[in-house]
Design an enzyme around this catalytic site. Structure first.
Site, PDB file in Angstrom:
ATOM      1  N   GLU A  97      64.000 -47.008 -28.033  1.00  0.00           N
ATOM      2  CA  GLU A  97      64.629 -45.740 -27.667  1.00  0.00           C
ATOM      3  C   GLU A  97      63.727 -44.522 -27.862  1.00  0.00           C
ATOM      4  O   GLU A  97      64.061 -43.433 -27.431  1.00  0.00           O
ATOM      5  CB  GLU A  97      65.944 -45.559 -28.432  1.00  0.00           C
ATOM      6  CG  GLU A  97      65.756 -45.385 -29.928  1.00  0.00           C
ATOM      7  CD  GLU A  97      67.075 -45.518 -30.691  1.00  0.00           C
ATOM      8  OE1 GLU A  97      68.057 -46.009 -30.109  1.00  0.00           O
ATOM      9  OE2 GLU A  97      67.091 -45.125 -31.857  1.00  0.00           O
ATOM     10  N   SER A  98      62.586 -44.702 -28.482  1.00  0.00           N
ATOM     11  CA  SER A  98      61.632 -43.601 -28.614  1.00  0.00           C
ATOM     12  C   SER A  98      60.988 -43.262 -27.270  1.00  0.00           C
ATOM     13  O   SER A  98      60.219 -42.305 -27.185  1.00  0.00           O
ATOM     14  CB  SER A  98      60.544 -43.985 -29.609  1.00  0.00           C
ATOM     15  OG  SER A  98      59.941 -45.206 -29.225  1.00  0.00           O
TER      16      SER A  98
END
Lengths: 273, 251
Positions: free
Chosen positions: B53-54
């Site tokens: 999700e980064s």
């Protein structure tokens, strides 16, 4: 404008402000957070998608009245114990929370940066998060009639981010995982950026984000200012520091000892490495 | 044939890894999901497109990251995008085949709690990290696989807080809520594998790991667990899978 960090915090962050320190695991403005603690700022509404150990420290030091966030943990390690102590026991003072999902927070910053009052997303539906805040609602699409989730724009008083480089005019360059830094800087009233170094020329880097000086209130040169998180191309994340924080953060006295030696005892200058 | 020695956690992680195929795009959570995805990519699923999700898309780290944003993820990614982009352009429209999630509590309809346990929301017994990316991963991935150690404390009749929706209160709930993905299709634990019943969506034990009895799984479940007519025995981890897993977790 290039300023020493302590001057930057003094000028741009005030008691009671809504302050967002962003950086998604990477480029977390830790030194700026410690300077906020040292200056004894109070009643802040702290905003951050992933309040990790620097927010644990600021909450434990009593800077925060409220926290707006989407994930409050020590990544890969476990809980944030100062954050938990504040919520569960009101220590050192009660902490009001407003809780979102990552998608919701990211879209709140996008709306804030875009100058519109809210953002829409496919999110939160069916979750218990909706009942806990007035800041999640639904809106009917005027074109299709579909009901969709809405979240209000987030416009902090001040955004603080860390970047790899700036030039002498205050243009800022960052790369690697760039998170929501562009959005938070554009959403905020004021923006303070700490950087690893100030250089004559910003050579282009693949995947870079460039923040023009006209949207940056001030830049402070703080080498190592993201430690124990990391600065891509400069230094790696100190995973042991995150693991070690668990024991320090778990105990009030241990934490206060840490504050005395690591924060209050180390007035940071602009050239410290 | 030699008998391999392995732990219950290794059994769980290898079973989870086997749920992934080489043509999938997988949204990976940190911890057990990340370990399992990294085993899959090094064994039977070399083409697995891992997303953290980064904003690291198509990443292939040479060691296990501690966080979702370790530098190694960015260095080995096909591309790194902003956080609004990963959620809005990639997750939200249903471009991701499978979301891999953990849980602090999970109920009979695979609803997940990672927010608070006990008491009420404003005065909880235990405050957990919260939602992160999970609510929208659970809503918008084509399907969700949950990896969680099984105990009666974790597998509860009703979660204290719905952080991420599984199958709501049963059949038809996801459709009624307008959730686009199929929701949890498998829950993989250290004791066995559970799948939602096709008509009721209630989690049903379909496989037990070698050496585990159905009664043991029932005892580790906080509701009257449904069991398939003839639950299978999960295939044991192979030598290659174990050696890859151990090389990842020992470094």
């Amino acid at each position: 404008m290039i300023v020493p960090l302590d001057e930057g915090i003094r000028e741009f962050v005030h008691d009671g402000d809504t302050v967002a320190l962003e950086g998604f695991t990477h480029l977390i403005p830790v030194a700026a957070g410690h300077e906020i603690i040292r200056q004894g700022l109070r009643d802040l509404t702290l905003v951050r998608m992933t309040p990790d150990i620097v927010y644990d420290q600021m909450i434990g030091a009593g800077c925060a009245r409220k926290l707006i966030f989407s994930w409050g943990g020590n990544p890969g390690v476990g809980s944030l114990h100062r954050f938990r102590d504040a919520i569960q026991n009101g220590w050192p003072r009660p902490l009001e929370i407003e809780e979102h999902s990552h998608a919701g927070m990211a879209n709140r910053y996008v709306a804030g940066a875009s100058g519109v009052p809210f953002a829409v997303l496919r999110g939160y539906t069916g979750t218990d998060l909706i009942a806990q805040t007035s800041q999640i609602a639904t809106v009917t699409c005027p074109f299709t009639g579909e009901e969709i989730t809405a979240v209000p724009a987030l416009n902090p008083d001040v955004a603080i981010v860390h970047a790899q480089r700036a030039d002498r005019s205050g243009n800022v360059q960052l790369w690697g995982i760039t998170g929501v830094q562009k959005e938070v800087v554009l959403a905020a009233e004021r923006a303070l950026v700490t950087v690893e170094e100030i250089v004559d020329n910003l050579d282009p880097v693949p995947g870079q984000v460039l923040l023009p000086s006209r949207v940056v209130s001030a830049v402070a040169e703080v080498p190592g200012g993201a430690r124990p998180s990391y600065a891509h191309g400069y230094y790696a994340r100190s995973n042991p520091a995150y693991q070690d924080w668990d024991a320090i953060g778990r105990d009030r006295e241990e934490f206060q000892r840490w504050l005395r030696t690591e924060v209050y005892g180390t007035a940071r200058t602009t050239r410290e490495g | 044939m030699t008998t391999l020695q392995y732990t219950a956690d290794e059994m769980m992680t290898v079973t989870a890894a086997r749920s992934l195929t080489t043509d999938m795009a997988c949204f990976v959570g940190i911890g057990l999901p990340s370990t399992a995805a990294n085993v899959a990519v090094r064994t039977h699923a070399p083409g697995l497109w891992m997303i953290y999700e980064s904003g690291t898309l198509g990443t292939n780290p040479d060691s296990l990251p501690l966080s979702i944003g370790d530098g190694i993820l960015a260095e080995t990614a096909d591309t790194v995008v902003s956080v609004p982009e990963v959620f809005n352009y990639w997750l939200q429209p249903g471009r991701i085949d499978v979301g891999f999630l953990g849980a602090a509590q999970i109920d009979r309809y695979a609803n997940i709690n990672t927010t608070v346990i006990g008491g009420d929301y404003s005065d909880p017994k235990v405050r957990l990290p919260g939602a992160g990316g999970a609510p929208e991963i659970a809503a918008n991935c084509k399907e969700v696989i949950v990896i969680v150690r099984q105990s009666a404390r974790t597998f509860v009749d009703s979660v204290d807080f719905v952080t991420s929706v599984g199958h709501g209160k049963g059949a038809g709930d996801r459709e009624r809520l307008g959730l686009t993905g199929r929701g949890p299709t498998r829950v993989i634990t250290d004791l066995g594998v559970l799948e939602p019943d096709p008509s009721t969506r209630e989690l049903t034990l379909v496989s037990v790991h070698p050496g585990v009895t159905v009664d043991e799984v029932r005892a580790a479940t906080g509701w009257d667990l449904r069991v398939a007519a003839e639950p299978e025995t999960t295939d044991e981890p192979g030598e290659k899978e174990l050696s890859v897993l151990r090389s990842l977790t020992s470094s």
